[in-house]
Design a protein around this motif. Structure first.
Motif, short mmCIF file in Angstrom:
data_model
loop_
_atom_site.label_atom_id
_atom_site.label_comp_id
_atom_site.label_asym_id
_atom_site.label_seq_id
_atom_site.Cartn_x
_atom_site.Cartn_y
_atom_site.Cartn_z
N PHE A 146 0.82 -1.21 0.00
CA PHE A 146 0.00 0.00 0.00
C PHE A 146 0.85 1.26 0.00
O PHE A 146 0.44 2.29 -0.52
CB PHE A 146 -0.96 -0.01 1.20
N PHE A 153 1.60 4.50 -3.06
CA PHE A 153 1.37 5.86 -2.58
C PHE A 153 2.55 6.75 -2.91
O PHE A 153 2.39 7.89 -3.35
CB PHE A 153 1.11 5.84 -1.07
N TRP A 175 -0.78 -4.97 -4.57
CA TRP A 175 -1.18 -6.16 -3.81
C TRP A 175 -1.01 -7.45 -4.61
O TRP A 175 -0.75 -8.52 -4.04
CB TRP A 175 -2.63 -6.00 -3.35
N VAL A 233 -9.76 -4.19 -0.48
CA VAL A 233 -9.36 -2.96 0.21
C VAL A 233 -8.56 -2.08 -0.75
O VAL A 233 -8.73 -0.85 -0.79
CB VAL A 233 -8.55 -3.29 1.49
N GLU A 234 -7.70 -2.74 -1.53
CA GLU A 234 -6.89 -1.97 -2.48
C GLU A 234 -7.79 -1.30 -3.52
O GLU A 234 -7.52 -0.17 -3.94
CB GLU A 234 -5.89 -2.90 -3.18
N TYR A 261 -9.05 1.73 -1.91
CA TYR A 261 -7.91 2.65 -1.73
C TYR A 261 -7.59 3.36 -3.05
O TYR A 261 -7.45 4.58 -3.11
CB TYR A 261 -6.73 1.80 -1.22
N TYR A 262 -7.48 2.58 -4.13
CA TYR A 262 -7.17 3.15 -5.44
C TYR A 262 -8.32 4.06 -5.91
O TYR A 262 -8.09 5.09 -6.55
CB TYR A 262 -6.93 2.03 -6.47
N LEU A 270 -10.34 5.82 -4.03
CA LEU A 270 -10.28 7.08 -3.28
C LEU A 270 -9.26 8.04 -3.90
O LEU A 270 -9.46 9.25 -3.91
CB LEU A 270 -9.88 6.81 -1.82
N LEU A 271 -8.15 7.46 -4.39
CA LEU A 271 -7.08 8.30 -4.94
C LEU A 271 -7.18 8.44 -6.46
O LEU A 271 -6.27 8.97 -7.10
CB LEU A 271 -5.72 7.71 -4.54
N GLN A 310 -6.80 0.19 -10.55
CA GLN A 310 -6.26 -1.07 -10.01
C GLN A 310 -6.15 -2.05 -11.18
O GLN A 310 -7.16 -2.53 -11.68
CB GLN A 310 -7.20 -1.65 -8.93
#
Lengths: 291, 248
Positions: free
Chosen positions: B37, B41, B54, B115-116, B119-120, B122-123, B127
């Motif tokens: 993770f 970033f 991941w 989860v990834e 996460y991806y 959100l940013l 993925q």
């Protein structure tokens, strides 16, 4: 309860070589046995079969009257402690002692008491232990196993003399408290002789002798007295050892019959027991056995 | 009472192997999660991120699982027999350990992809699986579908590791079992996955083409068959193994 051991016509081959051949052996329950033999004689192979570390090439190995191979109720009550122990070197001493609880009879309080007595560093990893401490750890796991058949294979190697003495005394105390079958395989013969009830001598893959210690030691004698009289009495006899100090001589003979005993007594020559180690050396002498 | 505890000993041992294995590798697993993770970033500060970090962590987990399966068995063979455990008990315990380990790590892998994905998202990154033909995971469903085979593939690698280890313990020439196990294992991994083979170039070339155009369900069935067969052979090897003499 303590286990008997029966080997019937047992053979073990490594490739084409016989490690053990035609072994018939019975160990009664509740005795302390000494297993003696020269290097490579087959002692460890014999113990490995009894503990089901190996399967015999032929014959039957019974412990407590049952086949030992893959017999969980039996092997869980048999402990073979090999030199240096069988540990994961990455484990701590505490982990090793905790793993003993796989045995139904393991006594964790006794293990903790022994660890304290022998000053084992519980937090150290096995690979960080000295050879002596590693041997002590192996001995502690064997004692605390509270097994019905416990076999120590050269487990005292690396221990200093006081630690070995403490180990033998603890072994005897545990035996007196809870009679069980014990086998001590060792090269330090005279050191353990006083603890043994019976002796098994293995030579070149075969059981050469299996007798009570007294019977074995009664085979020979040490004659001590005036040198000329000792020489006269032992003339023509097979001598295991002899020592001379001034006019006094001590000679160890391999056999002592009633006539010689009587003549020695009449000549004022003292008759003493023969050392187990001297007998062992004599009995396993390759020249004597035609090797 | 003691007989009762003896009957359950193999299961307690298998559970114990699993908990000890998780404890032993907990640091590595946490490190893999953090790196998977954190690295995207950091990269994201200078460039667009379009690869799943991941994916690489999960694939490293396969190799790690093979090492766990093999390493534990090889180490525990003499120590457990010396503790009065039978080979049958050890084989059953290893099987239970493999199932629990594969299921747990598989769930971690699946959860990681989901989860990834969040996460991806959100940013505002993509993925995707980096390969000759990039494979974007465009939804949670797609990410789950892609990751769903991981418990089975971990079981495949665990079995392969245990089989090789048991063969090497059984015989000095046991390493020869690597010759069929590695290509079969990699080919099955490729069959299961909707991505291209992962790994060093020479290895990818080795298995590429073996598994093209095969339905992943067939891959799952073949993998399950390999796991069952491999487990059976491993058990036979364990049952037939003598404990090695100690080196002076």
């Amino acid at each position: 309860m303590s286990f008997t051991v029966n080997l019937r016509d047992v053979t073990l081959k490594y490739g084409d070589a016989d490690a053990l051949a035609d072994v018939d052996l019975t160990l009664e329950a509740g005795k302390i046995y000494g297993l003696l033999g020269r290097n490579g004689a087959g002692k460890t192979s014999l113990l490995s079969l009894i503990a089901a570390f190996r399967r015999p090439t032929g014959g039957d190995v019974l412990v407590g009257g049952e086949p030992v191979w893959e017999n969980a109720p039996v092997v869980s009550r048999v402990a073979l402690v090999r030199e240096g122990g069988d540990f994961d070197d990455a484990d701590t001493v505490k982990d090793v002692l905790a793993s003993g609880e796989l045995r139904p009879s393991f006594d964790p309080d006794y293990a903790a008491k022994l660890a304290d007595k022998f000053e084992l560093p519980l937090k150290k990893k096995v690979r960080e232990l000295s050879r002596g401490k590693r041997s002590v750890l192996a001995a502690v796991t064997g004692l605390a196993a509270r097994a019905e058949l416990t076999m120590f294979d050269e487990v005292h190697l690396g221990m200093d003399a006081p630690t070995r003495d403490a180990f033998y005394k603890e072994l005897l105390a545990e035996y007196m408290d809870r009679p069980h079958t014990v086998v001590l395989s060792t090269h330090l013969i005279d050191e353990v002789a006083n603890y043994l009830e019976e002796v098994v001598i293995v030579d070149r893959g075969r059981v050469l002798v299996h007798q009570p210690v007294e019977t074995l030691q009664g085979r020979g004698a040490t004659l001590t007295g005036a040198a000329d009289r000792v020489d006269e009495l032992t003339e023509g006899l097979e001598l295991l050892a002899e020592q001379r100090l001034g006019g006094t001589k001590s000679a160890t003979v391999a056999a002592l019959d009633a006539d010689l005993r009587a003549r020695a007594a009449a000549a004022g020559v003292e008759i003493g027991p023969v050392g187990l180690q001297d007998l062992f050396i004599h009995l396993t002498n390759p020249d004597r056995n035609g090797a | 009472m003691s007989d009762l505890s003896l009957a359950a000993r193999r299961y307690r041992l298998g559970l114990g192997m699993f908990t000890e294995g998780v404890k032993y590798f907990a640091g590595w697993i946490v490190a893999a999660v953090v790196l998977a993770f954190l690295v995207p970033f950091i990269i994201g500060q200078w460039a667009d991120v379009s690869q799943s970090g991941w994916y690489h962590a999960a694939n490293v987990g396969k190799i790690c699982t093979a090492i766990v399966g093999g390493g534990f068995l090889y180490t525990m063979m003499p120590t457990m027999i010396a503790q009065g455990v039978t080979r049958r008990e050890l084989a059953t315990a290893t099987g239970l350990f493999g199932l629990l380990w594969s299921a747990a790590l598989g769930l971690v892998a699946i959860a990681g992809f989901l989860v990834e994905h969040a996460y991806y998202g959100l940013l505002d990154w993509t993925q995707g699986i980096d390969q000759d033909t990039p494979l974007p995971l465009e939804s949670y469903g797609h990410a789950f579908e892609f990751a769903a085979h991981y418990p089975l593939v971990f079981a495949l690698y665990f079995t392969g590791g245990a089989l090789v280890s048991a063969a090497i313990y059984r015989s000095d020439s046991g390493w020869l079992v690597l010759i069929p196990v590695i290509p079969i294992g990699l080919a099955l991994d490729d069959l299961l996955s909707s991505s291209e083979p992962w790994g060093p170039g020479w290895m990818v070339r080795f298995v590429t083409g073996l598994a093209d155009d095969v339905d992943p369900w067939i891959g799952a069935v073949l993998t399950a068959a390999f796991i069952v067969l491999g487990a059976w052979i491993t058990r036979r090897l364990i049952l037939d193994s003598a404990i090695r003499a100690k080196q002076a």
